[in-house]
Design a protein around this motif. Sequence first.
Motif, PDB file in Angstrom:
ATOM      1  N   ASN A  83      38.429 -26.605 -46.130  1.00 11.96           N
ATOM      2  CA  ASN A  83      38.338 -25.190 -45.784  1.00 11.96           C
ATOM      3  C   ASN A  83      39.435 -24.355 -46.417  1.00 11.96           C
ATOM      4  O   ASN A  83      39.253 -23.168 -46.679  1.00 11.96           O
ATOM      5  N   ASP A 119      40.018 -16.829 -47.243  1.00 14.19           N
ATOM      6  CA  ASP A 119      38.925 -16.175 -46.514  1.00 14.19           C
ATOM      7  C   ASP A 119      38.260 -15.103 -47.374  1.00 14.19           C
ATOM      8  O   ASP A 119      37.033 -14.963 -47.377  1.00 14.19           O
ATOM      9  N   ALA A 162      30.570 -25.134 -53.804  1.00 16.34           N
ATOM     10  CA  ALA A 162      31.097 -24.660 -52.518  1.00 16.34           C
ATOM     11  C   ALA A 162      30.223 -25.122 -51.360  1.00 16.34           C
ATOM     12  O   ALA A 162      30.711 -25.455 -50.270  1.00 16.34           O
ATOM     13  N   LYS A 187      36.044 -16.660 -49.987  1.00 11.98           N
ATOM     14  CA  LYS A 187      34.787 -17.116 -49.382  1.00 11.98           C
ATOM     15  C   LYS A 187      33.833 -15.938 -49.175  1.00 11.98           C
ATOM     16  O   LYS A 187      32.620 -16.063 -49.392  1.00 11.98           O
ATOM     17  N   LEU A 233      31.976 -25.137 -47.903  1.00 12.52           N
ATOM     18  CA  LEU A 233      32.729 -23.886 -47.855  1.00 12.52           C
ATOM     19  C   LEU A 233      31.795 -22.707 -47.659  1.00 12.52           C
ATOM     20  O   LEU A 233      32.217 -21.636 -47.228  1.00 12.52           O
ATOM     21  N   LEU A 234      30.521 -22.889 -48.001  1.00 11.00           N
ATOM     22  CA  LEU A 234      29.484 -21.890 -47.790  1.00 11.00           C
ATOM     23  C   LEU A 234      28.338 -22.534 -47.060  1.00 11.00           C
ATOM     24  O   LEU A 234      28.113 -23.744 -47.176  1.00 11.00           O
ATOM     25  N   GLN A 253      30.280 -15.708 -50.927  1.00  9.57           N
ATOM     26  CA  GLN A 253      29.075 -15.596 -50.103  1.00  9.57           C
ATOM     27  C   GLN A 253      28.197 -14.453 -50.610  1.00  9.57           C
ATOM     28  O   GLN A 253      26.967 -14.583 -50.670  1.00  9.57           O
TER      29      GLN A 253
END
Length: 252
Positions: free
Chosen positions: A187, A192, A244, A195, A249-250, A199
């Motif tokens: 993670n 953040d 990811a 990510k 991570l996603l 996304q």
Amino acid sequence: MDIVDKLNEELLKQTFAEEQKLTEHLDEYKHIASMYARTENAIAVLSDMKTNTSYLYYGGVAEKLGLAERDTSKTVHSIWEEEIFGLMHPDDLLEKHLQELRFFHFLKSVPSRKRRDYYLTHNMRMLDNSGRYMHVLHRIFYIANDSNGSVWLSLCLYNFSINTSLNCIIINSTNGQALELEKQNCNNLLSDREKEVLQLIDKGKMSKDIARILSISINTVNRHRQNILEKLQVSNSIEACRVAKELKLLHA
């Protein structure tokens, strides 16, 4: 393959100290690799990141796979054993490179003096000399660093296996502790914000749209994009999203 290219680039662009002892100890590690091949009937591949060279030693496994006669060896000017890769099931080869990427990031959290205590082990399918897939156990060790902490030598071992599971496991050879690679926390690999950006990329958003949604400049978005590619060791956004998701991570 993008993962291979980026991992290759990262390993070979490390900064190495000019240490004579690296050269002096190379023959010792080559002897160790050759003894693994002889005593386990394994294929042993010792890869030197400093010179982009691999030393291959062949046991009985090599004969069954149609690669070479046992008790022979050769030197190739690459840290990747392409001849061996060509025998692997395509799905397993892709998985191998992905899991080695995860293992490499795991080792970054380990003090350099203790990295050789850990190795990654997993099973894969490889074609034998009759064209039939055999189950092969692959192990990779990062066995030597230089004084800068750069990875100098890796050792890959290939043996036949009766285990049909393709799970990847990290083993601490000093205490026998086994860590499932799938359960290792990645993670913290991306921030953040990175990510969030990734996304939105996965949803097909362009940089200008991401900048508007997150209230940041396009230059900042592009900087995040570049950081994501470097951290995931890929060359484009499609690969970044795929890796990811593999690293959880996603959301897929």
